[in-house]
Design an enzyme around this catalytic site. Structure first.
Site, PDB file in Angstrom:
ATOM      1  N   ARG A  92       1.316  -1.066   0.024  1.00 31.12           N
ATOM      2  CA  ARG A  92       0.024   0.358  -0.307  1.00 31.12           C
ATOM      3  C   ARG A  92       0.459   1.383   0.250  1.00 31.12           C
ATOM      4  O   ARG A  92       0.527   2.017  -0.524  1.00 31.12           O
ATOM      5  CB  ARG A  92      -1.186  -0.021   0.537  1.00 31.12           C
ATOM      6  CG  ARG A  92      -2.067   1.017   1.471  1.00 31.12           C
ATOM      7  CD  ARG A  92      -2.359   1.467   2.510  1.00 31.12           C
ATOM      8  NE  ARG A  92      -3.592   0.144   2.560  1.00 31.12           N
ATOM      9  CZ  ARG A  92      -4.131  -0.950   3.811  1.00 31.12           C
ATOM     10  NH1 ARG A  92      -3.328  -1.079   4.607  1.00 31.12           N
ATOM     11  NH2 ARG A  92      -4.863  -1.773   2.975  1.00 31.12           N
ATOM     12  N   TYR A  93       1.909   1.077   0.947  1.00 33.92           N
ATOM     13  CA  TYR A  93       2.980   2.791   0.650  1.00 33.92           C
ATOM     14  C   TYR A  93       4.163   2.118   0.280  1.00 33.92           C
ATOM     15  O   TYR A  93       4.511   0.430   0.307  1.00 33.92           O
ATOM     16  CB  TYR A  93       3.346   2.598   1.977  1.00 33.92           C
ATOM     17  CG  TYR A  93       2.190   2.952   3.065  1.00 33.92           C
ATOM     18  CD1 TYR A  93       1.630   4.103   3.067  1.00 33.92           C
ATOM     19  CD2 TYR A  93       1.618   1.871   3.797  1.00 33.92           C
ATOM     20  CE1 TYR A  93       0.416   4.133   4.117  1.00 33.92           C
ATOM     21  CE2 TYR A  93       0.335   1.718   4.925  1.00 33.92           C
ATOM     22  CZ  TYR A  93       0.399   3.470   5.185  1.00 33.92           C
ATOM     23  OH  TYR A  93      -0.938   3.058   6.235  1.00 33.92           O
ATOM     24  N   ARG A 114      -9.239  -9.069  10.197  1.00 33.72           N
ATOM     25  CA  ARG A 114      -9.400 -10.359   9.395  1.00 33.72           C
ATOM     26  C   ARG A 114      -9.797 -11.730   9.638  1.00 33.72           C
ATOM     27  O   ARG A 114      -9.792 -12.097   8.474  1.00 33.72           O
ATOM     28  CB  ARG A 114      -7.485 -10.254   8.697  1.00 33.72           C
ATOM     29  CG  ARG A 114      -6.632  -8.911   8.736  1.00 33.72           C
ATOM     30  CD  ARG A 114      -5.886  -9.837   7.592  1.00 33.72           C
ATOM     31  NE  ARG A 114      -5.138  -8.544   7.258  1.00 33.72           N
ATOM     32  CZ  ARG A 114      -3.654  -7.781   7.517  1.00 33.72           C
ATOM     33  NH1 ARG A 114      -3.478  -8.790   8.939  1.00 33.72           N
ATOM     34  NH2 ARG A 114      -3.016  -6.922   7.256  1.00 33.72           N
ATOM     35  N   ASP A 273     -11.865  -1.309  13.479  1.00 31.66           N
ATOM     36  CA  ASP A 273     -11.943  -1.246  11.615  1.00 31.66           C
ATOM     37  C   ASP A 273     -13.501  -1.673  11.786  1.00 31.66           C
ATOM     38  O   ASP A 273     -13.844  -2.580  12.636  1.00 31.66           O
ATOM     39  CB  ASP A 273     -10.801  -2.218  11.604  1.00 31.66           C
ATOM     40  CG  ASP A 273      -9.413  -1.727  11.492  1.00 31.66           C
ATOM     41  OD1 ASP A 273      -9.794  -0.453  10.729  1.00 31.66           O
ATOM     42  OD2 ASP A 273      -8.658  -2.670  11.327  1.00 31.66           O
ATOM     43  N   ASP A 310      -7.549   3.418  10.098  1.00 34.54           N
ATOM     44  CA  ASP A 310      -7.462   2.593   8.982  1.00 34.54           C
ATOM     45  C   ASP A 310      -8.268   3.090   7.576  1.00 34.54           C
ATOM     46  O   ASP A 310      -9.998   2.187   8.185  1.00 34.54           O
ATOM     47  CB  ASP A 310      -7.183   1.250   8.678  1.00 34.54           C
ATOM     48  CG  ASP A 310      -6.125   0.635   7.945  1.00 34.54           C
ATOM     49  OD1 ASP A 310      -6.143   0.879   6.999  1.00 34.54           O
ATOM     50  OD2 ASP A 310      -5.328   0.016   7.758  1.00 34.54           O
TER      51      ASP A 310
HETATM   52  C1  LIG Z   1      -0.653  -0.780   8.487  1.00 36.29           C
HETATM   53  C2  LIG Z   1       0.310  -1.444   6.949  1.00 36.29           C
HETATM   54  C3  LIG Z   1       1.512  -0.932   7.253  1.00 36.29           C
HETATM   55  C4  LIG Z   1       1.949  -0.600   8.407  1.00 36.29           C
HETATM   56  O1  LIG Z   1       1.604   1.174   8.469  1.00 36.29           O
HETATM   57  P1  LIG Z   1       2.990   1.722   9.587  1.00 36.29           P
HETATM   58  O2  LIG Z   1       2.135   3.240   9.811  1.00 36.29           O
HETATM   59  O3  LIG Z   1       4.422   2.022   9.112  1.00 36.29           O
HETATM   60  O4  LIG Z   1       2.923   1.363  11.150  1.00 36.29           O
HETATM   61  C5  LIG Z   1       1.936  -1.269   6.359  1.00 36.29           C
HETATM   62  N1  LIG Z   1       1.270  -1.566   4.511  1.00 36.29           N
HETATM   63  C6  LIG Z   1      -0.227  -2.097   4.732  1.00 36.29           C
HETATM   64  C7  LIG Z   1      -0.534  -2.026   3.528  1.00 36.29           C
HETATM   65  C8  LIG Z   1      -0.916  -1.430   6.193  1.00 36.29           C
HETATM   66  O5  LIG Z   1      -1.858  -1.740   6.127  1.00 36.29           O
END
Ligand SMILES: *Cc1c(COP(=O)(O)O)cnc(C)c1O
Ligand code: SF4
Length: 363
Positions: A92-93, A114, A273, A310
């Site tokens: 995601r990031y 989940r 969530d 989230d």
């Molecule tokens: C929560 C999460 C992370 C980690 O996020 P941080 O803010 O770095 O703790 C990384 N990838 C995904 C997909 C997540 O859901």
């Protein structure tokens, strides 16, 4: 004779252990047919069956209301699916990925975000794991790999060690982070061999413990954390804000202090969530902010987690306050602010100095 330290997995075992009354067995069977069920002996021992509001029972003993999904709830509440390029990876990031080698846990939290996947989906096959590692290897922007699932610490030290070693061999992966509930729900699994398997020369391993109530930090759980930290593995925590478990300032504060005493730095307080059937635990965001305000200034800075949501749909986590800063006028670098202190009093903060004439003329 000491009873065997057995994991309870069937509703009739919960009845026999006195954790649910016999007449509720039918409804609990319906829940167990839908969602994974397991209480380790360590978890079962934490529950006080005489207390109808026991915060441990509320986290681990199934209830019929889990089958009542609300319209706003969704099977994939944090949108993992939208960012999963292949089985076992969520990207995601840019700089970090989730790697989910297993989908089972040692014990199942009834509010699990989940819950539609854990205890149901299959673990990654050898080929799928190889493909996931190949993905990480080919994406040089990945700086951190987060092992989650399920709970990666249910793997044997040998298998976990193989995964860690394989990841550590990738040049651009500098940090390996493990999200787990095992030190709380199955502390004896945290053996010297398991701790050794987590470490890789030249790379940083972090362990993030999921804990929601100070009572979870039994002497066995504290010893498990100490084995990790003493081995040079920094620990952080994540807590889910849960109605009837930790939605009181005193309870939340006691948890944060207990974590810090165990050398575990509180990292995230997650807003609940929108997983199906979890409305009974979900608070309002305003309630979460009020709790955060209660912690701020009254407990050590070491005890302060960041309250995060989230964002449904897969947009990632964002801090959701409270905010102590209000803009009261001005703009373009000259905004004026008011900052609130931990007693709720507001204080003006002056605008930034005007640009000096030198700098302005050089533009
Ligand atoms: C929560 C999460 C992370 C980690 O996020 P941080 O803010 O770095 O703790 C990384 N990838 C995904 C997909 C997540 O859901
Ligand atoms: S430990 Fe995490 S993944 Fe496992 S059941 Fe609890 S919330 Fe779900």
């Amino acid at each position: 004779m000491r009873p065997a330290r057995k994991t309870l997995r069937r509703p009739d075992e919960l009845v026999a252990a006195g954790l649910i009354p016999g007449e509720r067995r039918g409804e609990i069977e319906a829940v167990a047919a839908r969602y994974a069920l397991a209480l380790t002996a360590d978890v079962a021992e934490l529950i006080d069956p005489a207390d109808p509001r026991d915060p441990m029972a509320r986290q681990f003993v199934p209830a019929a209301a889990e089958l009542d999904a609300r319209p706003e709830e969704m099977a994939d509440p944090i949108g993992d699916g939208a960012h999963s390029p292949l089985e076992g990876i969520v990207h995601r990031y840019p700089d970090r990925v989730l790697l989910k080698p297993v989908h089972v846990c040692a014990a199942y939290c009834r509010f699990c975000f989940r819950r539609e996947v854990v205890g149901r989906a299959r673990a990654l096959s050898r080929a799928q794991l190889d493909a996931a590692v190949a993905y990480i290897r080919s994406h040089r922007e990945i700086w951190e790999v987060i092992l989650t699932g399920g709970d990666p610490l249910v793997l044997s030290p040998r298998r976990l060690g193989q995964v860690v070693e394989t990841l550590a061999a990738i040049d651009h992966v500098k940090v390996i982070r493990v999200h787990t509930r095992v030190p709380v729900v199955a502390p004896t699994r945290v053996t010297v061999a398991l701790v050794r398997a987590l470490r890789a020369p030249g790379k940083a391993t972090y362990v993030v413990l999921h804990a929601n109530h100070a009572r979870e930090l039994t002497s066995a759980a504290r010893a498990a954390c100490a084995r990790l930290v003493d081995a040079g593995i920094p620990m952080l925590s994540q807590t889910v804000l849960l109605r009837g478990v930790n939605d009181e300032a005193a309870v939340l504060g006691e948890l944060m202090r207990a974590l810090v005493e165990c050398r575990v730095k509180p990292y995230y307080l997650h807003h609940g969530d929108l997983a199906p059937g979890t409305a009974q635990w979900r608070t309002g965001i305003d309630e979460g902010q009020t709790l955060m305000r209660a912690l701020h200034g009254r407990l050590s800075g070491l005890c302060q987690p960041t309250y995060v949501l989230d964002i449904p749909g897969g947009y990632g986590k964002s801090p959701i306050g409270p905010s102590y800063l209000a803009c009261i006028g001005g703009a373009n670098g000259t905004a004026r602010y008011e900052v609130e202190d931990f007693n709720g009093r507001r204080h003006a903060y002056p605008p930034a100095p005007l640009e000096t004439s030198d700098r302005a003329s050089s533009l």
